[in-house]
Design an enzyme around this catalytic site. Structure first.
Site, PDB file in Angstrom:
ATOM      1  CE  LYS A 208      -3.929   1.323   2.868  1.00 17.68           C
ATOM      2  NZ  LYS A 208      -4.740   0.820   3.973  1.00 17.68           N
ATOM      3  CD  GLU A 214       9.538  -6.033   6.934  1.00 17.80           C
ATOM      4  OE1 GLU A 214       9.179  -4.937   6.449  1.00 17.80           O
ATOM      5  OE2 GLU A 214       9.461  -6.291   8.144  1.00 17.80           O
ATOM      6  N   GLY A 268      -4.925  -2.985   5.667  1.00 16.73           N
ATOM      7  CA  GLY A 268      -4.030  -4.033   5.169  1.00 16.73           C
ATOM      8  C   GLY A 268      -4.528  -5.448   5.441  1.00 16.73           C
ATOM      9  NE  ARG A 269      -5.854  -5.619  11.804  1.00 20.61           N
ATOM     10  CZ  ARG A 269      -5.376  -4.402  11.982  1.00 20.61           C
ATOM     11  NH1 ARG A 269      -4.331  -4.003  11.279  1.00 20.61           N
ATOM     12  NH2 ARG A 269      -5.934  -3.562  12.825  1.00 20.61           N
ATOM     13  CD  GLU A 354      -1.303  -5.803  12.389  1.00 18.33           C
ATOM     14  OE1 GLU A 354      -0.136  -6.218  12.451  1.00 18.33           O
ATOM     15  OE2 GLU A 354      -1.826  -5.447  11.318  1.00 18.33           O
ATOM     16  CG  HIS A 385      -1.397 -37.702  15.769  1.00 16.86           C
ATOM     17  ND1 HIS A 385      -1.248 -39.035  16.092  1.00 16.86           N
ATOM     18  CD2 HIS A 385      -2.536 -37.611  15.030  1.00 16.86           C
ATOM     19  CE1 HIS A 385      -2.242 -39.719  15.548  1.00 16.86           C
ATOM     20  NE2 HIS A 385      -3.045 -38.881  14.903  1.00 16.86           N
ATOM     21  CE  LYS A 513       6.122  -1.122  10.427  1.00 15.03           C
ATOM     22  NZ  LYS A 513       5.259  -0.305   9.590  1.00 15.03           N
TER      23      LYS A 513
HETATM   24  C1  G6Q Z   1      -2.289  -4.645   8.405  1.00 11.29           C
HETATM   25  C2  G6Q Z   1      -1.127  -3.817   8.544  1.00 11.29           C
HETATM   26  C3  G6Q Z   1       0.162  -4.398   7.995  1.00 11.29           C
HETATM   27  C4  G6Q Z   1       0.451  -4.043   6.546  1.00 11.29           C
HETATM   28  C5  G6Q Z   1       1.925  -4.384   6.262  1.00 11.29           C
HETATM   29  C6  G6Q Z   1       2.313  -4.110   4.839  1.00 11.29           C
HETATM   30  O1  G6Q Z   1      -3.403  -4.305   8.688  1.00 11.29           O
HETATM   31  O2  G6Q Z   1      -1.412  -2.569   8.072  1.00 11.29           O
HETATM   32  O3  G6Q Z   1       0.245  -5.783   8.165  1.00 11.29           O
HETATM   33  O4  G6Q Z   1      -0.399  -4.731   5.698  1.00 11.29           O
HETATM   34  O5  G6Q Z   1       2.738  -3.654   7.124  1.00 11.29           O
HETATM   35  O6  G6Q Z   1       2.160  -2.756   4.531  1.00 11.29           O
HETATM   36  P1  G6Q Z   1       2.278  -2.253   3.055  1.00 11.29           P
HETATM   37  O7  G6Q Z   1       1.175  -2.852   2.260  1.00 11.29           O
HETATM   38  O8  G6Q Z   1       2.177  -0.767   3.113  1.00 11.29           O
HETATM   39  O9  G6Q Z   1       3.617  -2.700   2.535  1.00 11.29           O
END
Ligand code: G6Q
Length: 546
Positions: A208, A214, A268-269, A354, A385, A513
Protein backbone atom coordinates in the site's frame (compact mmCIF):
# COMPACT_ATOMS: atom_id res chain seq x y z
CA UNK A 1 -19.67 9.92 12.73
CA UNK A 2 -17.48 8.13 15.21
CA UNK A 3 -18.14 5.06 17.36
CA UNK A 4 -19.79 5.45 20.74
CA UNK A 5 -17.58 5.03 23.76
CA UNK A 6 -19.29 2.63 26.12
CA UNK A 7 -17.41 0.84 28.87
CA UNK A 8 -18.87 -2.70 28.76
CA UNK A 9 -18.14 -3.38 32.42
CA UNK A 10 -20.38 -0.49 33.45
CA UNK A 11 -23.44 -1.87 31.70
CA UNK A 12 -26.31 -3.56 33.54
CA UNK A 13 -25.92 -6.71 31.47
CA UNK A 14 -22.24 -7.06 32.44
CA UNK A 15 -23.23 -7.02 36.09
CA UNK A 16 -25.95 -9.58 35.42
CA UNK A 17 -23.46 -11.71 33.50
CA UNK A 18 -21.12 -11.63 36.48
CA UNK A 19 -23.81 -13.01 38.75
CA UNK A 20 -24.95 -15.48 36.14
CA UNK A 21 -21.38 -16.67 35.65
CA UNK A 22 -21.33 -17.93 39.23
CA UNK A 23 -24.32 -20.15 38.45
CA UNK A 24 -22.80 -21.56 35.26
CA UNK A 25 -19.12 -21.75 36.19
CA UNK A 26 -19.24 -25.29 37.55
CA UNK A 27 -21.97 -26.64 35.31
CA UNK A 28 -21.09 -29.49 32.97
CA UNK A 29 -21.70 -28.88 29.27
CA UNK A 30 -23.17 -32.36 28.91
CA UNK A 31 -25.76 -31.55 31.60
CA UNK A 32 -26.51 -28.13 30.14
CA UNK A 33 -26.98 -29.81 26.78
CA UNK A 34 -29.47 -32.36 28.06
CA UNK A 35 -31.37 -29.89 30.22
CA UNK A 36 -32.06 -27.45 27.38
CA UNK A 37 -35.68 -27.64 26.23
CA UNK A 38 -34.40 -27.36 22.67
CA UNK A 39 -31.01 -27.00 21.09
CA UNK A 40 -32.37 -25.03 18.16
CA UNK A 41 -30.97 -21.74 19.40
CA UNK A 42 -27.62 -23.46 19.66
CA UNK A 43 -27.42 -24.52 16.03
CA UNK A 44 -27.23 -21.61 13.62
CA UNK A 45 -28.07 -22.51 10.05
CA UNK A 46 -27.18 -20.25 7.17
CA UNK A 47 -26.70 -21.14 3.49
CA UNK A 48 -24.55 -24.24 3.57
CA UNK A 49 -23.16 -23.40 7.02
CA UNK A 50 -24.15 -25.22 10.17
CA UNK A 51 -22.68 -23.46 13.17
CA UNK A 52 -23.29 -25.58 16.21
CA UNK A 53 -22.64 -23.84 19.52
CA UNK A 54 -24.35 -26.41 21.70
CA UNK A 55 -21.11 -27.69 23.27
CA UNK A 56 -20.53 -24.46 25.17
CA UNK A 57 -20.72 -23.57 28.86
CA UNK A 58 -23.87 -21.55 28.34
CA UNK A 59 -27.60 -21.75 28.69
CA UNK A 60 -30.41 -19.65 27.24
CA UNK A 61 -29.94 -17.02 29.93
CA UNK A 62 -26.26 -16.66 29.00
CA UNK A 63 -27.15 -16.07 25.38
CA UNK A 64 -29.89 -13.59 26.28
CA UNK A 65 -27.60 -11.65 28.60
CA UNK A 66 -24.79 -11.56 26.04
CA UNK A 67 -27.21 -10.20 23.47
CA UNK A 68 -28.35 -7.63 26.02
CA UNK A 69 -24.69 -6.65 26.37
CA UNK A 70 -24.38 -6.21 22.60
CA UNK A 71 -27.47 -4.01 22.68
CA UNK A 72 -26.20 -1.93 25.57
CA UNK A 73 -22.90 -1.41 23.72
CA UNK A 74 -25.02 -0.29 20.76
CA UNK A 75 -23.59 -2.80 18.35
CA UNK A 76 -26.36 -2.00 15.88
CA UNK A 77 -25.21 1.59 15.63
CA UNK A 78 -21.58 0.48 15.19
CA UNK A 79 -22.48 -1.93 12.38
CA UNK A 80 -24.37 0.72 10.50
CA UNK A 81 -21.51 3.22 10.94
CA UNK A 82 -18.99 0.73 9.59
CA UNK A 83 -21.05 -0.12 6.51
CA UNK A 84 -21.90 3.56 5.93
CA UNK A 85 -18.25 4.47 5.61
CA UNK A 86 -18.05 6.59 8.75
CA UNK A 87 -14.55 7.31 10.07
CA UNK A 88 -14.66 4.53 12.65
CA UNK A 89 -10.88 4.04 12.51
CA UNK A 90 -10.61 7.24 14.51
CA UNK A 91 -6.91 7.22 15.39
CA UNK A 92 -6.01 6.99 11.70
CA UNK A 93 -8.99 9.11 10.61
CA UNK A 94 -10.15 6.48 8.16
CA UNK A 95 -13.31 4.71 7.13
CA UNK A 96 -13.38 0.90 7.16
CA UNK A 97 -14.87 -0.34 3.92
CA UNK A 98 -13.32 -3.68 3.04
CA UNK A 99 -16.92 -4.87 2.78
CA UNK A 100 -17.43 -2.46 -0.13
CA UNK A 101 -14.81 -4.11 -2.33
CA UNK A 102 -16.82 -7.33 -2.30
CA UNK A 103 -20.06 -5.64 -3.35
CA UNK A 104 -22.27 -7.49 -5.81
CA UNK A 105 -22.48 -4.23 -7.75
CA UNK A 106 -26.21 -3.83 -7.21
CA UNK A 107 -25.97 -1.24 -4.47
CA UNK A 108 -24.73 2.27 -3.89
CA UNK A 109 -22.04 2.77 -1.30
CA UNK A 110 -21.44 6.37 -0.45
CA UNK A 111 -18.14 7.54 0.84
CA UNK A 112 -17.60 11.27 1.30
CA UNK A 113 -20.73 11.91 -0.74
CA UNK A 114 -19.56 9.81 -3.68
CA UNK A 115 -20.76 6.37 -4.79
CA UNK A 116 -17.60 4.24 -4.77
CA UNK A 117 -19.15 1.18 -6.43
CA UNK A 118 -18.29 2.24 -10.04
CA UNK A 119 -14.60 2.64 -9.21
CA UNK A 120 -14.58 -0.73 -7.38
CA UNK A 121 -16.09 -2.40 -10.44
CA UNK A 122 -13.55 -0.64 -12.66
CA UNK A 123 -10.63 -2.06 -10.63
CA UNK A 124 -12.27 -5.49 -10.79
CA UNK A 125 -12.43 -5.23 -14.57
CA UNK A 126 -8.73 -4.46 -14.65
CA UNK A 127 -7.98 -7.48 -12.40
CA UNK A 128 -10.14 -9.65 -14.64
CA UNK A 129 -8.53 -8.69 -17.92
CA UNK A 130 -4.99 -8.86 -16.49
CA UNK A 131 -5.73 -12.29 -14.99
CA UNK A 132 -7.17 -13.60 -18.24
CA UNK A 133 -4.26 -12.24 -20.27
CA UNK A 134 -1.68 -13.87 -18.02
CA UNK A 135 -3.48 -17.22 -17.76
CA UNK A 136 -4.20 -17.43 -21.47
CA UNK A 137 -0.58 -16.60 -22.24
CA UNK A 138 -1.50 -13.50 -24.20
CA UNK A 139 0.62 -11.35 -21.93
CA UNK A 140 4.21 -12.37 -22.37
CA UNK A 141 7.52 -11.79 -20.67
CA UNK A 142 10.54 -9.97 -22.03
CA UNK A 143 11.71 -12.86 -24.23
CA UNK A 144 8.26 -13.56 -25.65
CA UNK A 145 7.42 -16.50 -23.41
CA UNK A 146 4.15 -16.90 -21.48
CA UNK A 147 4.21 -16.81 -17.70
CA UNK A 148 4.21 -20.04 -15.72
CA UNK A 149 4.98 -18.71 -12.23
CA UNK A 150 3.85 -15.72 -10.18
CA UNK A 151 5.54 -14.32 -7.10
CA UNK A 152 3.68 -12.13 -4.63
CA UNK A 153 6.11 -9.78 -2.87
CA UNK A 154 4.48 -8.29 0.23
CA UNK A 155 4.23 -8.68 3.98
CA UNK A 156 1.57 -8.59 6.72
CA UNK A 157 -1.77 -7.75 5.19
CA UNK A 158 -0.17 -7.72 1.75
CA UNK A 159 0.84 -11.36 2.16
CA UNK A 160 -1.05 -13.34 4.81
CA UNK A 161 -4.52 -13.11 3.24
CA UNK A 162 -3.43 -13.98 -0.31
CA UNK A 163 -1.12 -16.79 0.80
CA UNK A 164 -3.82 -18.32 3.01
CA UNK A 165 -6.47 -18.20 0.27
CA UNK A 166 -4.17 -19.44 -2.48
CA UNK A 167 -3.16 -22.41 -0.32
CA UNK A 168 -6.78 -23.05 0.67
CA UNK A 169 -8.00 -23.02 -2.92
CA UNK A 170 -5.12 -24.70 -4.67
CA UNK A 171 -7.52 -27.39 -5.83
CA UNK A 172 -9.01 -24.68 -8.07
CA UNK A 173 -5.64 -23.77 -9.61
CA UNK A 174 -5.52 -21.84 -12.87
CA UNK A 175 -2.28 -23.58 -13.77
CA UNK A 176 0.00 -20.71 -12.78
CA UNK A 177 2.33 -21.64 -9.95
CA UNK A 178 2.14 -19.18 -7.06
CA UNK A 179 5.01 -18.23 -4.73
CA UNK A 180 5.13 -15.80 -1.85
CA UNK A 181 8.06 -13.79 -0.59
CA UNK A 182 7.53 -11.81 2.58
CA UNK A 183 10.34 -11.92 5.13
CA UNK A 184 13.22 -9.44 4.98
CA UNK A 185 15.33 -12.55 5.50
CA UNK A 186 17.35 -12.55 2.26
CA UNK A 187 17.52 -16.34 2.36
CA UNK A 188 13.73 -16.45 1.94
CA UNK A 189 13.77 -14.53 -1.32
CA UNK A 190 16.92 -16.22 -2.67
CA UNK A 191 15.58 -19.68 -1.85
CA UNK A 192 12.34 -18.84 -3.67
CA UNK A 193 13.90 -17.47 -6.85
CA UNK A 194 16.68 -20.01 -7.16
CA UNK A 195 14.43 -22.50 -8.92
CA UNK A 196 12.48 -19.93 -10.96
CA UNK A 197 12.92 -19.20 -14.64
CA UNK A 198 13.17 -15.40 -14.99
CA UNK A 199 11.77 -15.56 -18.52
CA UNK A 200 8.47 -17.04 -17.37
CA UNK A 201 7.99 -15.46 -13.95
CA UNK A 202 5.76 -12.52 -13.14
CA UNK A 203 6.40 -10.58 -9.93
CA UNK A 204 3.69 -8.65 -8.13
CA UNK A 205 4.84 -6.08 -5.61
CA UNK A 206 2.02 -5.55 -3.12
CA UNK A 207 2.54 -2.63 -0.82
CA UNK A 208 0.00 0.00 0.00
CA UNK A 209 2.75 2.43 1.02
CA UNK A 210 5.52 1.07 -1.25
CA UNK A 211 7.93 1.98 1.54
CA UNK A 212 7.79 -1.20 3.67
CA UNK A 213 11.37 -2.29 4.33
CA UNK A 214 10.77 -6.01 3.78
CA UNK A 215 8.84 -5.63 0.54
CA UNK A 216 11.08 -3.03 -1.05
CA UNK A 217 14.26 -4.95 -0.10
CA UNK A 218 12.86 -8.15 -1.63
CA UNK A 219 11.63 -6.32 -4.72
CA UNK A 220 15.08 -4.76 -5.24
CA UNK A 221 16.85 -8.10 -4.78
CA UNK A 222 14.53 -9.66 -7.37
CA UNK A 223 14.95 -6.70 -9.71
CA UNK A 224 18.76 -7.08 -9.64
CA UNK A 225 18.43 -10.83 -10.24
CA UNK A 226 16.04 -10.29 -13.16
CA UNK A 227 18.27 -7.65 -14.77
CA UNK A 228 21.32 -9.90 -14.35
CA UNK A 229 19.49 -12.85 -15.96
CA UNK A 230 17.66 -10.92 -18.72
CA UNK A 231 18.20 -7.18 -19.07
CA UNK A 232 17.00 -3.82 -17.79
CA UNK A 233 14.10 -3.65 -20.19
CA UNK A 234 12.65 -6.78 -18.64
CA UNK A 235 11.52 -4.83 -15.57
CA UNK A 236 8.48 -3.30 -17.22
CA UNK A 237 7.34 -6.72 -18.49
CA UNK A 238 7.91 -8.79 -15.36
CA UNK A 239 6.74 -6.55 -12.53
CA UNK A 240 3.22 -5.53 -11.59
CA UNK A 241 2.41 -3.40 -8.56
CA UNK A 242 -0.50 -3.01 -6.19
CA UNK A 243 -0.08 0.24 -4.32
CA UNK A 244 -1.23 3.79 -3.69
CA UNK A 245 2.25 5.29 -4.02
CA UNK A 246 2.28 6.27 -7.70
CA UNK A 247 5.61 8.12 -7.68
CA UNK A 248 7.58 5.26 -6.08
CA UNK A 249 6.04 2.73 -8.48
CA UNK A 250 7.21 4.86 -11.38
CA UNK A 251 10.70 5.17 -9.95
CA UNK A 252 10.90 1.40 -9.67
CA UNK A 253 10.25 1.16 -13.41
CA UNK A 254 6.84 -0.47 -13.43
CA UNK A 255 4.69 -0.07 -16.53
CA UNK A 256 1.63 2.03 -15.64
CA UNK A 257 -0.61 -0.61 -17.29
CA UNK A 258 0.57 -3.09 -14.69
CA UNK A 259 -0.38 -0.91 -11.72
CA UNK A 260 -3.42 -1.66 -9.55
CA UNK A 261 -4.73 0.90 -7.14
CA UNK A 262 -5.70 0.56 -3.49
CA UNK A 263 -7.82 2.72 -1.23
CA UNK A 264 -6.98 3.89 2.23
CA UNK A 265 -10.44 2.82 3.43
CA UNK A 266 -9.35 -0.80 3.11
CA UNK A 267 -7.03 -1.80 5.96
CA UNK A 268 -4.03 -4.03 5.17
CA UNK A 269 -5.20 -7.13 7.05
CA UNK A 270 -8.67 -6.87 5.49
CA UNK A 271 -7.45 -6.26 1.95
CA UNK A 272 -7.32 -9.67 0.29
CA UNK A 273 -10.64 -8.84 -1.40
CA UNK A 274 -9.20 -5.81 -3.16
CA UNK A 275 -6.44 -5.61 -5.77
CA UNK A 276 -4.18 -7.01 -3.04
CA UNK A 277 -5.84 -10.27 -4.02
CA UNK A 278 -4.38 -10.08 -7.55
CA UNK A 279 -2.20 -13.13 -6.85
CA UNK A 280 -5.37 -14.99 -5.76
CA UNK A 281 -7.12 -14.13 -8.99
CA UNK A 282 -4.07 -15.25 -11.00
CA UNK A 283 -3.68 -18.46 -9.01
CA UNK A 284 -7.31 -19.62 -9.14
CA UNK A 285 -8.70 -17.63 -12.07
CA UNK A 286 -10.89 -14.54 -11.98
CA UNK A 287 -14.22 -16.44 -11.84
CA UNK A 288 -13.16 -18.21 -8.68
CA UNK A 289 -11.84 -14.95 -7.21
CA UNK A 290 -15.25 -13.44 -7.93
CA UNK A 291 -16.96 -16.35 -6.15
CA UNK A 292 -14.74 -15.76 -3.13
CA UNK A 293 -15.93 -12.14 -3.04
CA UNK A 294 -19.51 -13.22 -3.50
CA UNK A 295 -19.31 -15.61 -0.53
CA UNK A 296 -17.93 -12.82 1.62
CA UNK A 297 -20.62 -10.41 0.41
CA UNK A 298 -23.34 -12.88 1.40
CA UNK A 299 -21.86 -13.09 4.89
CA UNK A 300 -21.78 -9.26 5.00
CA UNK A 301 -25.50 -9.17 4.31
CA UNK A 302 -26.16 -11.86 6.90
CA UNK A 303 -24.15 -9.88 9.47
CA UNK A 304 -25.82 -6.58 8.58
CA UNK A 305 -29.38 -7.81 8.47
CA UNK A 306 -29.85 -10.75 10.83
CA UNK A 307 -31.15 -10.28 14.35
CA UNK A 308 -28.40 -10.88 16.87
CA UNK A 309 -29.78 -14.16 18.16
CA UNK A 310 -29.30 -15.80 14.75
CA UNK A 311 -26.34 -13.72 13.64
CA UNK A 312 -23.32 -16.01 13.33
CA UNK A 313 -20.46 -13.47 13.74
CA UNK A 314 -22.31 -11.72 16.58
CA UNK A 315 -22.95 -14.93 18.53
CA UNK A 316 -19.36 -16.14 18.01
CA UNK A 317 -17.97 -12.83 19.21
CA UNK A 318 -20.19 -12.82 22.29
CA UNK A 319 -19.17 -16.38 23.19
CA UNK A 320 -15.56 -15.33 22.88
CA UNK A 321 -16.19 -12.37 25.21
CA UNK A 322 -17.88 -14.79 27.64
CA UNK A 323 -14.83 -17.04 27.82
CA UNK A 324 -12.28 -14.21 27.71
CA UNK A 325 -13.82 -11.95 30.33
CA UNK A 326 -15.72 -14.30 32.60
CA UNK A 327 -13.91 -17.66 32.42
CA UNK A 328 -10.61 -15.72 31.98
CA UNK A 329 -9.53 -17.86 29.05
CA UNK A 330 -6.52 -16.28 27.41
CA UNK A 331 -6.41 -18.24 24.18
CA UNK A 332 -8.66 -19.73 21.53
CA UNK A 333 -7.72 -22.45 19.08
CA UNK A 334 -8.88 -22.81 15.49
CA UNK A 335 -8.72 -26.35 14.12
CA UNK A 336 -9.71 -26.81 10.49
CA UNK A 337 -10.23 -30.42 9.43
CA UNK A 338 -8.80 -29.96 5.96
CA UNK A 339 -5.15 -29.65 5.10
CA UNK A 340 -6.02 -26.90 2.61
CA UNK A 341 -6.71 -24.53 5.51
CA UNK A 342 -3.31 -24.96 7.10
CA UNK A 343 -2.57 -21.23 6.81
CA UNK A 344 -5.89 -20.15 8.34
CA UNK A 345 -4.59 -19.96 11.95
CA UNK A 346 -1.64 -17.77 10.90
CA UNK A 347 -3.94 -15.52 8.90
CA UNK A 348 -6.34 -15.23 11.83
CA UNK A 349 -3.48 -14.46 14.19
CA UNK A 350 -2.85 -11.23 12.34
CA UNK A 351 -6.50 -10.42 11.75
CA UNK A 352 -7.49 -11.03 15.37
CA UNK A 353 -4.42 -10.14 17.38
CA UNK A 354 -3.43 -7.04 15.41
CA UNK A 355 -7.00 -5.82 15.55
CA UNK A 356 -7.93 -6.49 19.14
CA UNK A 357 -4.56 -6.59 20.89
CA UNK A 358 -5.21 -3.18 22.47
CA UNK A 359 -5.14 -1.98 26.06
CA UNK A 360 -6.49 1.53 25.68
CA UNK A 361 -10.21 2.10 25.19
CA UNK A 362 -11.92 4.43 22.74
CA UNK A 363 -11.80 7.26 25.28
CA UNK A 364 -8.02 6.91 25.54
CA UNK A 365 -8.15 5.29 28.99
CA UNK A 366 -6.25 2.17 29.94
CA UNK A 367 -8.75 -0.67 30.11
CA UNK A 368 -9.36 -2.55 33.34
CA UNK A 369 -10.56 -5.72 31.70
CA UNK A 370 -9.15 -8.23 29.24
CA UNK A 371 -9.36 -7.57 25.50
CA UNK A 372 -7.95 -9.43 22.48
CA UNK A 373 -7.34 -13.12 22.92
CA UNK A 374 -4.43 -15.18 21.65
CA UNK A 375 -5.25 -17.25 18.59
CA UNK A 376 -3.46 -20.36 17.57
CA UNK A 377 -4.12 -23.70 15.96
CA UNK A 378 -3.34 -26.12 13.19
CA UNK A 379 -5.17 -28.63 11.06
CA UNK A 380 -6.87 -31.74 12.38
CA UNK A 381 -5.91 -34.55 12.53
CA UNK A 382 -2.25 -33.42 12.66
CA UNK A 383 -2.82 -31.32 15.75
CA UNK A 384 -4.42 -34.29 17.56
CA UNK A 385 -0.98 -35.90 17.48
CA UNK A 386 0.64 -32.69 18.67
CA UNK A 387 -0.94 -30.20 21.07
CA UNK A 388 -4.33 -31.80 21.76
CA UNK A 389 -2.89 -33.38 24.91
CA UNK A 390 -2.88 -29.93 26.52
CA UNK A 391 -6.40 -29.11 25.37
CA UNK A 392 -7.72 -32.41 26.79
CA UNK A 393 -5.79 -32.73 30.03
CA UNK A 394 -3.86 -29.48 30.59
CA UNK A 395 -4.66 -26.90 33.26
CA UNK A 396 -5.94 -24.29 30.83
CA UNK A 397 -9.42 -23.90 29.41
CA UNK A 398 -9.13 -23.39 25.64
CA UNK A 399 -12.30 -22.86 23.63
CA UNK A 400 -11.84 -24.32 20.14
CA UNK A 401 -13.39 -23.77 16.74
CA UNK A 402 -13.66 -27.00 14.79
CA UNK A 403 -14.14 -26.40 11.06
CA UNK A 404 -15.12 -29.36 8.90
CA UNK A 405 -16.66 -30.05 5.51
CA UNK A 406 -19.31 -32.58 4.56
CA UNK A 407 -17.74 -33.34 1.19
CA UNK A 408 -14.08 -33.64 0.23
CA UNK A 409 -12.75 -32.10 -2.97
CA UNK A 410 -11.56 -35.26 -4.69
CA UNK A 411 -14.28 -37.65 -5.84
CA UNK A 412 -11.80 -40.49 -5.36
CA UNK A 413 -11.19 -39.53 -1.72
CA UNK A 414 -12.11 -42.62 0.31
CA UNK A 415 -10.70 -41.29 3.60
CA UNK A 416 -13.13 -38.49 4.29
CA UNK A 417 -15.22 -40.43 6.81
CA UNK A 418 -12.06 -41.25 8.73
CA UNK A 419 -11.14 -37.56 8.86
CA UNK A 420 -14.63 -36.52 9.90
CA UNK A 421 -15.01 -39.23 12.52
CA UNK A 422 -12.02 -37.66 14.25
CA UNK A 423 -13.64 -34.24 13.88
CA UNK A 424 -16.83 -35.36 15.65
CA UNK A 425 -15.06 -37.59 18.17
CA UNK A 426 -12.77 -34.85 19.38
CA UNK A 427 -15.54 -32.38 20.23
CA UNK A 428 -17.46 -35.15 21.96
CA UNK A 429 -14.39 -36.24 23.93
CA UNK A 430 -13.57 -32.67 24.89
CA UNK A 431 -17.07 -32.28 26.27
CA UNK A 432 -17.69 -35.64 27.94
CA UNK A 433 -14.20 -36.49 29.11
CA UNK A 434 -13.68 -39.85 30.81
CA UNK A 435 -14.67 -40.50 34.41
CA UNK A 436 -12.59 -42.34 36.97
CA UNK A 437 -15.16 -45.13 37.02
CA UNK A 438 -14.84 -45.73 33.28
CA UNK A 439 -11.06 -45.65 33.54
CA UNK A 440 -11.07 -48.20 36.39
CA UNK A 441 -13.49 -50.49 34.54
CA UNK A 442 -11.30 -50.38 31.43
CA UNK A 443 -8.14 -51.08 33.38
CA UNK A 444 -9.81 -54.00 35.18
CA UNK A 445 -10.86 -55.44 31.85
CA UNK A 446 -7.33 -55.17 30.54
CA UNK A 447 -6.20 -57.40 33.43
CA UNK A 448 -4.41 -54.92 35.72
CA UNK A 449 -4.43 -55.57 39.46
CA UNK A 450 -5.74 -53.12 42.05
CA UNK A 451 -2.45 -51.51 42.96
CA UNK A 452 -1.54 -51.07 39.28
CA UNK A 453 -4.97 -49.51 38.68
CA UNK A 454 -4.56 -47.12 41.62
CA UNK A 455 -1.21 -46.00 40.27
CA UNK A 456 -2.48 -45.36 36.76
CA UNK A 457 -6.07 -44.22 37.02
CA UNK A 458 -5.64 -40.48 37.70
CA UNK A 459 -3.45 -40.07 34.62
CA UNK A 460 -6.12 -41.56 32.43
CA UNK A 461 -9.04 -39.43 33.63
CA UNK A 462 -10.29 -36.67 31.31
CA UNK A 463 -12.25 -33.98 33.13
CA UNK A 464 -14.00 -32.91 29.94
CA UNK A 465 -16.22 -29.83 29.97
CA UNK A 466 -14.00 -28.23 27.30
CA UNK A 467 -16.08 -25.92 25.06
CA UNK A 468 -16.09 -26.09 21.27
CA UNK A 469 -17.91 -24.53 18.34
CA UNK A 470 -18.51 -26.85 15.40
CA UNK A 471 -18.64 -25.43 11.88
CA UNK A 472 -19.99 -27.97 9.45
CA UNK A 473 -19.88 -26.59 5.91
CA UNK A 474 -20.89 -28.36 2.73
CA UNK A 475 -17.60 -28.16 0.85
CA UNK A 476 -14.47 -26.04 0.66
CA UNK A 477 -15.26 -23.81 -2.31
CA UNK A 478 -14.19 -20.25 -3.16
CA UNK A 479 -17.65 -19.12 -2.06
CA UNK A 480 -17.77 -20.94 1.27
CA UNK A 481 -14.23 -19.83 2.07
CA UNK A 482 -15.20 -16.21 1.35
CA UNK A 483 -18.09 -16.54 3.79
CA UNK A 484 -15.91 -18.19 6.43
CA UNK A 485 -13.22 -15.51 6.34
CA UNK A 486 -15.78 -12.69 6.35
CA UNK A 487 -17.44 -14.37 9.34
CA UNK A 488 -14.20 -14.12 11.33
CA UNK A 489 -13.69 -10.51 10.19
CA UNK A 490 -17.07 -9.52 11.56
CA UNK A 491 -16.49 -11.46 14.76
CA UNK A 492 -13.34 -9.37 15.30
CA UNK A 493 -15.28 -6.16 14.77
CA UNK A 494 -18.04 -7.13 17.22
CA UNK A 495 -15.50 -8.01 19.90
CA UNK A 496 -13.77 -4.66 19.42
CA UNK A 497 -17.09 -2.88 19.82
CA UNK A 498 -17.92 -4.73 23.04
CA UNK A 499 -14.42 -4.13 24.43
CA UNK A 500 -14.67 -0.43 23.51
CA UNK A 501 -11.37 -0.47 21.62
CA UNK A 502 -10.30 0.56 18.13
CA UNK A 503 -9.89 -2.61 16.09
CA UNK A 504 -8.66 -1.05 12.88
CA UNK A 505 -5.40 0.63 13.85
CA UNK A 506 -2.11 -1.08 14.70
CA UNK A 507 0.18 1.36 16.52
CA UNK A 508 1.78 -1.56 18.32
CA UNK A 509 3.85 -2.51 15.29
CA UNK A 510 5.61 0.88 15.08
CA UNK A 511 8.11 0.89 17.95
CA UNK A 512 10.05 -2.19 16.86
CA UNK A 513 10.20 -0.85 13.28
CA UNK A 514 11.66 2.50 14.43
CA UNK A 515 14.26 0.83 16.61
CA UNK A 516 15.24 -1.62 13.86
CA UNK A 517 16.13 1.17 11.47
CA UNK A 518 18.31 2.78 14.15
CA UNK A 519 20.01 -0.55 14.90
CA UNK A 520 20.56 -1.25 11.19
CA UNK A 521 22.43 2.05 10.80
CA UNK A 522 24.60 1.20 13.79
CA UNK A 523 25.37 -2.27 12.41
CA UNK A 524 26.24 -0.84 9.02
CA UNK A 525 28.45 1.86 10.57
CA UNK A 526 29.85 -0.70 13.05
CA UNK A 527 29.11 1.78 15.85
CA UNK A 528 26.98 0.62 18.75
CA UNK A 529 25.39 3.54 20.58
CA UNK A 530 23.67 3.66 23.92
CA UNK A 531 21.36 0.73 24.25
CA UNK A 532 20.69 -1.10 27.47
CA UNK A 533 23.51 -3.41 28.56
CA UNK A 534 21.78 -6.55 27.29
CA UNK A 535 21.22 -5.20 23.76
CA UNK A 536 24.69 -3.63 23.64
CA UNK A 537 26.34 -6.91 24.45
CA UNK A 538 24.25 -8.86 21.90
CA UNK A 539 25.06 -6.34 19.18
CA UNK A 540 28.76 -6.47 19.98
CA UNK A 541 28.73 -10.28 19.78
CA UNK A 542 26.94 -10.08 16.43
CA UNK A 543 29.45 -7.61 15.01
CA UNK A 544 32.47 -9.50 16.34
CA UNK A 545 31.46 -12.54 14.30
CA UNK A 546 31.09 -10.72 10.99
C1 G6Q B 1 -2.29 -4.65 8.41
C2 G6Q B 1 -1.13 -3.82 8.54
C3 G6Q B 1 0.16 -4.40 8.00
C4 G6Q B 1 0.45 -4.04 6.55
C5 G6Q B 1 1.93 -4.38 6.26
C6 G6Q B 1 2.31 -4.11 4.84
O1 G6Q B 1 -3.40 -4.31 8.69
O2 G6Q B 1 -1.41 -2.57 8.07
O3 G6Q B 1 0.25 -5.78 8.16
O4 G6Q B 1 -0.40 -4.73 5.70
O5 G6Q B 1 2.74 -3.65 7.12
O6 G6Q B 1 2.16 -2.76 4.53
P1 G6Q B 1 2.28 -2.25 3.06
O7 G6Q B 1 1.18 -2.85 2.26
O8 G6Q B 1 2.18 -0.77 3.11
O9 G6Q B 1 3.62 -2.70 2.53
Amino acid sequence: MTLKKINPTKTKSWKKLKTHFKEIENEEIKNLLSSRPSNEDFNLKWNDFNVNISKNRIDNTTLNLLIELANECDLKDAISKQFNGDSINETEKRAVLHTAVRTDGNEKINFNGLDIVPSILETRKQIKSFTNDVISGELKGHTGKSFTDIVNIGIGGSDLGPVMIVEALKHYSSGLKPHFVSNVDGDHVLETIKSLNPETTLFIIVSKTFTTQETISNANTIKEWLVSKLDKNAISKHFAAVSTNVSEIKKFGINSKMVFSMNDWVGGRFSLWSSVGLSISLAIGYDNFRKLLSGAHKMDKHFQKTEFKNNIPVILALLSVWYNNFFKCETEAVIPYTQYLNRLPAYLQQAIMESNGKSVDRSGKVVEYQTGNIIWGDTGTNSQHAFFQLIHQGTKLIPCDFIGFKKPLFKENTQHNKLMSNFFAQTEALMTGKSEKTVVDELKKSGLNESEINLLKTFKVFKGNRPTNTFLINQLTPESLGSLVAMYEHKIFVQGIIWNIYSYDQWGVELGKQLASKVLKEIEDQKISNHDSSTNSLLKTYLSNQ
